[in-house]
Scaffold this active site. Structure first.
Site, mmCIF file in Angstrom:
data_model
loop_
_atom_site.group_PDB
_atom_site.id
_atom_site.type_symbol
_atom_site.label_atom_id
_atom_site.label_comp_id
_atom_site.label_asym_id
_atom_site.label_seq_id
_atom_site.Cartn_x
_atom_site.Cartn_y
_atom_site.Cartn_z
ATOM 1 N N LYS A 17 0.810 -1.216 0.000
ATOM 2 C CA LYS A 17 0.000 0.000 0.000
ATOM 3 C C LYS A 17 0.847 1.271 0.000
ATOM 4 C CE LYS A 17 -0.939 0.296 5.005
ATOM 5 N NZ LYS A 17 -0.013 -0.800 5.381
ATOM 6 N N ARG A 92 -6.378 4.282 11.448
ATOM 7 C CA ARG A 92 -6.040 2.929 11.903
ATOM 8 C C ARG A 92 -7.142 2.333 12.774
ATOM 9 N NH1 ARG A 92 -0.786 1.273 11.127
ATOM 10 N NH2 ARG A 92 0.727 2.898 10.572
ATOM 11 N N ARG A 131 13.152 -10.862 1.855
ATOM 12 C CA ARG A 131 13.952 -9.634 1.813
ATOM 13 C C ARG A 131 15.293 -9.841 2.521
ATOM 14 N NH1 ARG A 131 10.686 -4.502 3.618
ATOM 15 N NH2 ARG A 131 10.480 -5.755 5.520
ATOM 16 N N ARG A 164 16.506 -9.416 8.345
ATOM 17 C CA ARG A 164 16.162 -8.673 9.552
ATOM 18 C C ARG A 164 15.286 -9.530 10.461
ATOM 19 N NH1 ARG A 164 13.829 -3.019 7.322
ATOM 20 N NH2 ARG A 164 11.963 -4.251 7.774
ATOM 21 N N ARG A 175 2.655 -10.217 13.260
ATOM 22 C CA ARG A 175 2.284 -8.863 12.826
ATOM 23 C C ARG A 175 0.976 -8.890 12.045
ATOM 24 N NH1 ARG A 175 7.183 -7.045 9.359
ATOM 25 N NH2 ARG A 175 5.904 -5.193 9.006
#
Length: 220
Positions: A17, A92, A131, A164, A175
């Site tokens: 997004k 949010r 990633r 990471r 998450r």
């Protein structure tokens, strides 16, 4: 005088997004407004609401809805927001969404489009967990979409590529669970409005952007 166009992006972490919001901002010629950018700008401005936000952040606490809403109201009064803005990361919560509706209503406007980029959790886990970041220069790679020429070695500086901590699959799934719990009421808040558009987030970025542009054009 035409009404301002205020657009909202919804989507889980990794759904794209932020990237798509920036692209649409350029396409429509509207400012791209993220919660983080608004907070930083308000703090730097030294405004009353900015000083309140700074005090909260310095204490390590989360900035309250009321402060966030005050910062949004401050942002909407700036000259470049006269034609509308593209919100990324706001609202949010349903409380924030209610407050935004009231702010826009008071100014004679409303939310012209809610663009909800939907992507299944496992695709998001694959995107984020693939990633890799160079421990030397910070360059970003992806094992599937943008691999380095030599596995685990940075093309630019020869540094080692690492994953990471927050890109580990188990962390990503946690998450996503938090996002679903917090955002489900917000999606329900907008879902039955004509302004709401469910955007398929699968495929290349250009394909997703084409779907977004088509949805926005339907409102013209």
């Amino acid at each position: 005088m035409s009404l301002a166009r205020h657009l909202i992006f919804l989507g889980a972490p990794g759904a794209g997004k932020g990237t798509q919001a920036q692209r649409l901002a350029q396409y429509l010629g509207l400012p791209h407004v993220s919660t983080g950018d608004m907070l930083r700008a308000s703090v730097q401005s030294g405004s009353d609401i900015g000083r309140r936000a700074a005090a909260v952040m310095d204490s390590g606490a989360l900035v309250s809805d009321d402060i966030i809403i005050g910062i949004v109201a401050e942002r909407l009064r700036l000259e470049d927001a006269a034609a509308g803005v593209i919100f990324d990361g706001f609202p949010r919560t349903v409380h924030q969404a209610n407050a935004l509706d009231q702010l826009l209503q008071d100014a004679g406007g409303d939310v012209s489009a809610v663009l909800h980029i939907a992507l299944d959790d496992e695709e998001i886990v694959e995107r984020l967990s693939g990633r890799r970041v160079c421990s030397g220069c910070g360059a970003i790679y992806h094992e599937r979409y943008h691999p380095s020429l030599v596995s685990s070695v940075c093309d630019l500086c020869g540094g080692s590529l690492v994953q990471r901590e927050d890109d580990h699959p188990d962390v990503i799934r946690k998450r996503l669970a938090v996002y679903q719990a917090e955002t489900a009421p917000l999606i329900a808040y907008y879902h039955d409005r004509p302004a709401y558009h469910l955007i398929d987030g699968h495929g290349e970025a250009d394909e997703v952007f084409a779907r977004i542009v088509e949805a926005v054009r339907e409102k013209d």
